[in-house]
Design a protein around this motif. Structure first.
Motif, PDB file in Angstrom:
ATOM      1  N   GLN A  52     -96.643 -18.495  84.872  1.00  0.00           N
ATOM      2  CA  GLN A  52     -96.756 -19.855  84.319  1.00  0.00           C
ATOM      3  C   GLN A  52     -95.385 -20.521  84.177  1.00  0.00           C
ATOM      4  OE1 GLN A  52    -100.358 -21.014  82.631  1.00  0.00           O
ATOM      5  NE2 GLN A  52    -100.372 -20.143  84.702  1.00  0.00           N
ATOM      6  N   THR A  53     -94.525 -20.241  85.129  1.00  0.00           N
ATOM      7  CA  THR A  53     -93.198 -20.845  85.076  1.00  0.00           C
ATOM      8  C   THR A  53     -93.013 -21.909  86.146  1.00  0.00           C
ATOM      9  OG1 THR A  53     -92.424 -19.048  86.495  1.00  0.00           O
ATOM     10  CG2 THR A  53     -92.068 -18.806  84.116  1.00  0.00           C
ATOM     11  N   GLU A  54     -93.783 -21.834  87.197  1.00  0.00           N
ATOM     12  CA  GLU A  54     -93.600 -22.759  88.311  1.00  0.00           C
ATOM     13  C   GLU A  54     -94.891 -22.848  89.103  1.00  0.00           C
ATOM     14  OE1 GLU A  54     -92.498 -25.382  89.756  1.00  0.00           O
ATOM     15  OE2 GLU A  54     -90.420 -24.746  90.118  1.00  0.00           O
ATOM     16  N   ALA A  55     -95.098 -23.999  89.731  1.00  0.00           N
ATOM     17  CA  ALA A  55     -96.226 -24.158  90.649  1.00  0.00           C
ATOM     18  C   ALA A  55     -95.665 -24.424  92.040  1.00  0.00           C
ATOM     19  CB  ALA A  55     -97.111 -25.310  90.190  1.00  0.00           C
ATOM     20  N   THR A  56     -96.280 -23.771  93.026  1.00  0.00           N
ATOM     21  CA  THR A  56     -95.769 -23.920  94.390  1.00  0.00           C
ATOM     22  C   THR A  56     -96.787 -24.648  95.278  1.00  0.00           C
ATOM     23  OG1 THR A  56     -96.620 -21.735  94.892  1.00  0.00           O
ATOM     24  CG2 THR A  56     -94.285 -21.880  94.342  1.00  0.00           C
ATOM     25  N   LEU A  57     -96.233 -25.333  96.251  1.00  0.00           N
ATOM     26  CA  LEU A  57     -97.031 -26.120  97.185  1.00  0.00           C
ATOM     27  C   LEU A  57     -98.090 -25.245  97.851  1.00  0.00           C
ATOM     28  CD1 LEU A  57     -97.204 -28.931  98.584  1.00  0.00           C
ATOM     29  CD2 LEU A  57     -95.665 -28.021 100.334  1.00  0.00           C
ATOM     30  N   LYS A  58     -99.328 -25.704  97.861  1.00  0.00           N
ATOM     31  CA  LYS A  58    -100.408 -24.917  98.467  1.00  0.00           C
ATOM     32  C   LYS A  58    -101.268 -25.870  99.280  1.00  0.00           C
ATOM     33  CE  LYS A  58    -102.682 -21.022  98.831  1.00  0.00           C
ATOM     34  NZ  LYS A  58    -102.178 -19.974  99.696  1.00  0.00           N
ATOM     35  N   ARG A  59    -101.017 -25.933 100.566  1.00  0.00           N
ATOM     36  CA  ARG A  59    -101.691 -26.933 101.392  1.00  0.00           C
ATOM     37  C   ARG A  59    -103.072 -26.505 101.831  1.00  0.00           C
ATOM     38  NH1 ARG A  59     -98.482 -28.115 106.284  1.00  0.00           N
ATOM     39  NH2 ARG A  59     -99.864 -29.911 106.360  1.00  0.00           N
ATOM     40  N   THR A  60    -103.290 -25.217 101.905  1.00  0.00           N
ATOM     41  CA  THR A  60    -104.559 -24.742 102.472  1.00  0.00           C
ATOM     42  C   THR A  60    -105.584 -24.400 101.395  1.00  0.00           C
ATOM     43  OG1 THR A  60    -103.656 -22.522 102.513  1.00  0.00           O
ATOM     44  CG2 THR A  60    -103.449 -23.804 104.521  1.00  0.00           C
ATOM     45  N   GLY A  61    -105.278 -24.723 100.171  1.00  0.00           N
ATOM     46  CA  GLY A  61    -106.238 -24.438  99.114  1.00  0.00           C
ATOM     47  C   GLY A  61    -106.236 -22.977  98.726  1.00  0.00           C
ATOM     48  N   ALA A  62    -107.070 -22.628  97.784  1.00  0.00           N
ATOM     49  CA  ALA A  62    -107.125 -21.251  97.296  1.00  0.00           C
ATOM     50  C   ALA A  62    -108.414 -21.054  96.518  1.00  0.00           C
ATOM     51  CB  ALA A  62    -105.927 -20.970  96.384  1.00  0.00           C
ATOM     52  N   ASP A  80     -96.245 -45.526 103.638  1.00  0.00           N
ATOM     53  CA  ASP A  80     -97.406 -45.537 104.530  1.00  0.00           C
ATOM     54  C   ASP A  80     -98.714 -45.216 103.800  1.00  0.00           C
ATOM     55  OD1 ASP A  80     -96.840 -42.911 103.968  1.00  0.00           O
ATOM     56  OD2 ASP A  80     -97.077 -42.197 106.033  1.00  0.00           O
ATOM     57  N   GLY A  81     -98.706 -45.241 102.489  1.00  0.00           N
ATOM     58  CA  GLY A  81     -99.956 -45.010 101.765  1.00  0.00           C
ATOM     59  C   GLY A  81     -99.852 -43.826 100.814  1.00  0.00           C
ATOM     60  N   TRP A  82    -100.999 -43.435 100.273  1.00  0.00           N
ATOM     61  CA  TRP A  82    -101.049 -42.338  99.307  1.00  0.00           C
ATOM     62  C   TRP A  82    -101.060 -40.989 100.020  1.00  0.00           C
ATOM     63  CZ3 TRP A  82    -100.550 -42.933  94.169  1.00  0.00           C
ATOM     64  CH2 TRP A  82    -100.773 -44.202  93.617  1.00  0.00           C
ATOM     65  N   HIS A  83    -100.371 -40.040  99.424  1.00  0.00           N
ATOM     66  CA  HIS A  83    -100.371 -38.682  99.954  1.00  0.00           C
ATOM     67  C   HIS A  83    -100.826 -37.715  98.866  1.00  0.00           C
ATOM     68  CE1 HIS A  83     -98.149 -39.280 103.816  1.00  0.00           C
ATOM     69  NE2 HIS A  83     -97.949 -40.444 103.223  1.00  0.00           N
ATOM     70  N   PRO A  84    -101.802 -36.847  99.176  1.00  0.00           N
ATOM     71  CA  PRO A  84    -102.199 -35.832  98.207  1.00  0.00           C
ATOM     72  C   PRO A  84    -101.330 -34.580  98.365  1.00  0.00           C
ATOM     73  CG  PRO A  84    -103.704 -35.833 100.084  1.00  0.00           C
ATOM     74  CD  PRO A  84    -102.621 -36.819 100.400  1.00  0.00           C
ATOM     75  N   VAL A  85    -100.904 -34.023  97.266  1.00  0.00           N
ATOM     76  CA  VAL A  85    -100.079 -32.811  97.292  1.00  0.00           C
ATOM     77  C   VAL A  85    -100.580 -31.893  96.178  1.00  0.00           C
ATOM     78  CG1 VAL A  85     -97.708 -31.963  97.455  1.00  0.00           C
ATOM     79  CG2 VAL A  85     -98.152 -34.411  97.738  1.00  0.00           C
ATOM     80  N   SER A  86    -100.824 -30.632  96.505  1.00  0.00           N
ATOM     81  CA  SER A  86    -101.345 -29.696  95.495  1.00  0.00           C
ATOM     82  C   SER A  86    -100.384 -28.547  95.254  1.00  0.00           C
ATOM     83  CB  SER A  86    -102.688 -29.115  95.951  1.00  0.00           C
ATOM     84  OG  SER A  86    -103.696 -30.065  95.818  1.00  0.00           O
ATOM     85  N   TYR A  87    -100.224 -28.205  94.000  1.00  0.00           N
ATOM     86  CA  TYR A  87     -99.387 -27.066  93.614  1.00  0.00           C
ATOM     87  C   TYR A  87    -100.216 -26.106  92.776  1.00  0.00           C
ATOM     88  CZ  TYR A  87     -95.487 -29.985  95.115  1.00  0.00           C
ATOM     89  OH  TYR A  87     -94.637 -30.748  95.863  1.00  0.00           O
ATOM     90  N   VAL A  88    -100.060 -24.819  93.054  1.00  0.00           N
ATOM     91  CA  VAL A  88    -100.790 -23.800  92.294  1.00  0.00           C
ATOM     92  C   VAL A  88     -99.796 -23.044  91.415  1.00  0.00           C
ATOM     93  CG1 VAL A  88    -102.178 -21.690  92.475  1.00  0.00           C
ATOM     94  CG2 VAL A  88    -102.607 -23.605  94.042  1.00  0.00           C
ATOM     95  N   TRP A  89    -100.159 -22.878  90.141  1.00  0.00           N
ATOM     96  CA  TRP A  89     -99.265 -22.233  89.167  1.00  0.00           C
ATOM     97  C   TRP A  89     -99.207 -20.734  89.380  1.00  0.00           C
ATOM     98  CZ3 TRP A  89     -95.937 -24.565  85.890  1.00  0.00           C
ATOM     99  CH2 TRP A  89     -96.042 -25.955  85.788  1.00  0.00           C
TER     100      TRP A  89
END
Lengths: 401, 366
Positions: free
Chosen positions: B154-164, B141-150
């Motif tokens: 510095q071992t993993e980045a987790t989904l962050k939908r509301t920004g930071a 259905d198109g492009w989806h933006p997804v953001s992860y914050v480290w």
């Protein structure tokens, strides 16, 4: 540590502005901010996002892109989103979605515009207050309510205070009703710009620099047309102009009641317009503003035409105009104790075409400043403006019925 | 061809590292970045997944002097080149962009010249700090933006939908000191990535043929980036060579081309004839001409953004032009772009200042 750093960056920001920019920031309600933005992200058509009574401090702008969403608080004094500590985002709330409703809440002290709605069909703003607290100042955000390139817009029973441009601004939009609102201590109380088919009625505009403005600006996707201003109270809009130099509203003299600039087809009737110290009514061309004619397209029509004033109640005003030139003109023509007539017109009209500026209000004379001829023949008359025009049609807007 | 390259890469990483296979998630967004397999942390380095190609742009968007590691991968198919060099990516494409800084021992970050892109496609985490990784995922259905914050480790980045808001301190540069690095929320992604405001459709902005077409040195080999991506199977080249978008820092190019390329990359996602900033009448896309580009153009609704100036661009007078005032501002109510930075891009601003300073003519005054 985080708050300390944010505090530092805020101080830095404030130090960049001029005097009196200290914004008193409350500690951000992180969990509230997170939850509300998450609700906005997850919203589906038909959703109602309720915000209970309370005062909430936010530090980032909110945004909504889902159609058909309602945001509802518990009242414009009860549910307050405060952005005094805002560090990011050009608006308090940015909406880019159709069929949007916001009711019963307040948005305070945003760093830029309070509520911007861009390219939407179907907007209802009802019993919402936008305000910059404290003394009116240039550092305040530009627009309170800011629907732009929108269609079918209703703004009612709302309040706008302290905007450094316009409290209630509707730009480049179609089919608009602005009614029963209160605009005070803004540079422009209510401004309708490049908008087609707008009814502005039952509003109170007072203590602004200019009360109600109807503007048509060059170089935009749409020209304005057909605006009715009626049943409003427009009085004592005498506030010093604190707009940002360079903006179109920065050229509005303090003490302007209703200002029509380069706009065609405006009907103004049944208003109480009084005690606006420069003039109760100003009709002008973009030629009289700050801008020369070298920057707009050939198709732009800079002349206000078919302007119809009737059955308004005009009184007072015109006694203490703003700006050296107007002061001198008033003194020269009317003496220290005299006043401008109710209507000032800059005198610009298209070559060989009757501008059809009709002023039928009782006791209203027009000062023609004759700017095109360097004010050689300034006149005060009423006869040339004794004409009538067909009434404009009422806006039909389902959400306003 | 792609498989050949992968096997070469496998050889290159023969020091025992096993590259992760990327995954396409056709519906839900996994809570961690590692689930995509586009990037992985291995022995203190951020490395790319198997078959994932890095790329860079001729003129990138400025983001607070962050370095950016960009990657592309697709499940199957390849991107065809469409109108004006746009790339039509197939369903199953995953584009990533990781924002990071060189980091000192005291935790401060430095403003590494953000154009000098590290094409070794790795980030040494002992000397760098990862902030966030943004994905654009092409689904049915198109492009989806997804953001992860480290995370701090510095071992993993987790989904962050509301920004930071990430407080950082810049150690070098004119603007040394603390600043608020802002991770946008999911809706704000559309603030830039929906260049057609009416449709609101999300699109990648950077990877166009004109932006990707550039000489590059990978290891000892000099090559052409777009050709490498074509050889990797990710791009199908057309018959016509791409019209190369000028590098903003290419001293051999004309000032006008450099400035217009800079404005196109940093502004035209909103300031185009269909964009959300068409309300202003200012068009900064590569093809725009005349007053639309700002020359002697009065502001419409700029508010505090005018800085007291009367025209978008006043020829010969950058100090009196709204455009450079807003690019040089950090006041959220005045600065441009509105999103994505808390610092001024001094070098970009210097380019625009010089461009305007060398313009002839005047705006007539009333």
């Amino acid at each position: 540590m985080r708050h300390l750093l944010l505090g530092l960056s805020l101080v830095t920001l404030a130090a960049c502005g001029s005097e009196d920019t200290a914004r008193v920031a409350e500690a951000t309600d992180e969990s509230f901010q997170e939850e509300l933005q998450l609700q906005l992200l997850d919203a589906k058509p038909g959703d109602v996002i309720e915000i209970p009574a309370g005062r909430y401090a936010l530090d980032r702008g909110l945004s909504l892109t889902a159609d058909g969403v309602t945001i509802r608080g518990a009242g414009m004094e009860e549910t307050v989103l405060s952005f005094a500590g805002q560090v990011a985002g050009a608006e308090g709330l940015l909406v880019t979605a159709d069929d949007f409703t916001i009711e019963d809440m307040a948005i305070e002290d945003t760093i830029g515009d309070a509520l911007k709605i861009n390219e939407a069909d179907g907007v209802v703003i009802r019993r919402v207050r936008v305000e910059w607290t404290g003394e009116p100042k240039t550092e305040n955000g530009a627009y309170g309510f800011y629907p732009v390139q929108t269609t079918n817009v209703l703004i009612e029973d709302s309040v706008a205070i302290g905007a450094s441009d316009a409290g209630i601004y509707v730009g480049q939009s179609k089919n608009v009703v602005v009614r029963n609102n209160r605009a005070e201590r803004n540079v422009a109380g209510i401004e309708i710009e490049n908008t087609q088919d707008a009814d502005v009625y039952g509003n109170v505009a007072t203590d602004n620099t200019g009360g109600i403005l109807v503007f048509n600006m060059p170089n935009l996707s749409q020209e304005g047309g057909r605006v009715r201003i009626y049943g409003n109270e427009v009085y004592e809009n005498d506030l010093r102009n604190f707009g940002h130099p360079g903006t179109p509203v920065a050229s509005i003299p303090a003490g302007s009641g209703i200002v029509i600039n380069s706009h065609d087809d405006v009907e103004v009737f049944d208003n109480d317009i009084r005690d606006n110290r420069t003039a109760n009514v100003i009709i002008s061309s973009v030629y009289a503003s700050n801008y020369a004619d070298n920057s707009w397209s050939d198709s732009f029509d800079p002349y206000p035409e078919r302007i119809h004033f009737h059955s308004n109640r005009l009184s007072g005003g015109g006694d203490k105009p703003d700006g050296a030139e107007l002061k001198a003109l008033k003194l020269l023509k009317f003496g220290p104790g005299g006043s401008f007539p109710h209507v000032l017109w800059d005198g610009y009209a298209a070559e060989g075409r009757d501008p059809q500026i009709c002023i039928q209000d009782e006791g209203a004379k027009v000062l023609n400043a004759d700017l095109p001829n360097s004010s050689k023949n300034i006149s005060v008359e009423s006869a040339p403006f004794d004409c009538s025009l067909p009434r404009l049609k009422a806006v039909r807007l389902a959400s306003a019925e | 061809m792609r498989y050949l390259l992968i096997s070469v890469l496998m050889l290159l990483t023969a020091c025992g590292q096993e590259r992760v296979r990327p995954s396409f998630h056709p519906e839900a967004n996994p809570p961690t970045l590692s689930a995509w397999g586009a990037l992985q942390v291995e022995k203190g380095r951020l490395i790319l997944g198997e078959g994932v190609e890095p790329y860079t742009l001729n003129t990138p968007l400025f983001t607070d002097y962050a370095s950016k590691l960009r990657t592309v991968w697709m499940l199957s198919g390849s991107a065809s080149i469409g109108e004006e060099g746009s790339l039509d990516f197939p369903v199953g494409t995953v584009i990533t962009k990781t924002f990071y800084y060189p980091e000192g021992e005291d935790g401060t970050v430095t403003a590494a010249a953000y154009q000098s892109v590290d094409l070794s496609s790795e980030v040494d985490l002992s000397t760098h700090r990862l902030i966030e990784t943004r994905l654009l995922v092409r689904r049915e259905d198109g492009w989806h933006p997804v953001s992860y914050v480290w995370n701090e480790e510095q071992t993993e980045a987790t989904l962050k939908r509301t920004g930071a808001v990430v407080p950082l301190t810049l150690a070098d540069h004119q603007q040394a000191g603390p600043f608020a690095y802002v991770v946008p929320n999911e809706n704000q992604c559309a603030g830039c990535h929906a260049p057609d405001a009416a449709s609101g459709r999300i699109e990648p902005l950077g990877p166009t043929a004109g932006q990707l077409s550039r000489r590059e040195v990978v290891g000892d080999e000099e090559g052409e980036q777009l050709l490498r991506l074509a050889e990797a199977g990710f791009v199908t080249l057309g018959d016509e060579p791409a019209v190369v978008q000028t590098r903003w820092d290419d001293a051999s190019a004309s000032l006008d081309q450099r400035a217009r390329s800079y404005l196109a990359a940093n502004c035209a996602h909103c300031h185009n004839p269909q964009g959300p900033a068409d309300t202003s009448g200012l068009d900064l896309s590569l093809g725009a001409t005349g007053a639309a580009v700002g020359r002697c153009k009065p502001p419409i609704a700029a508010g505090s953004g005018t800085g007291g100036h009367r025209f978008g661009i006043e020829p010969g007078r950058p100090e009196a032009s709204i455009l450079t005032y807003r690019v040089g501002s950090t006041d959220p109510g005045a600065m441009m772009p509105e999103l994505g930075r808390s610092l001024v891009h001094e070098e970009g601003l210097a380019l625009l200042n010089q461009w305007i300073a060398e313009m002839d003519g005047t705006c007539s005054e009333t």
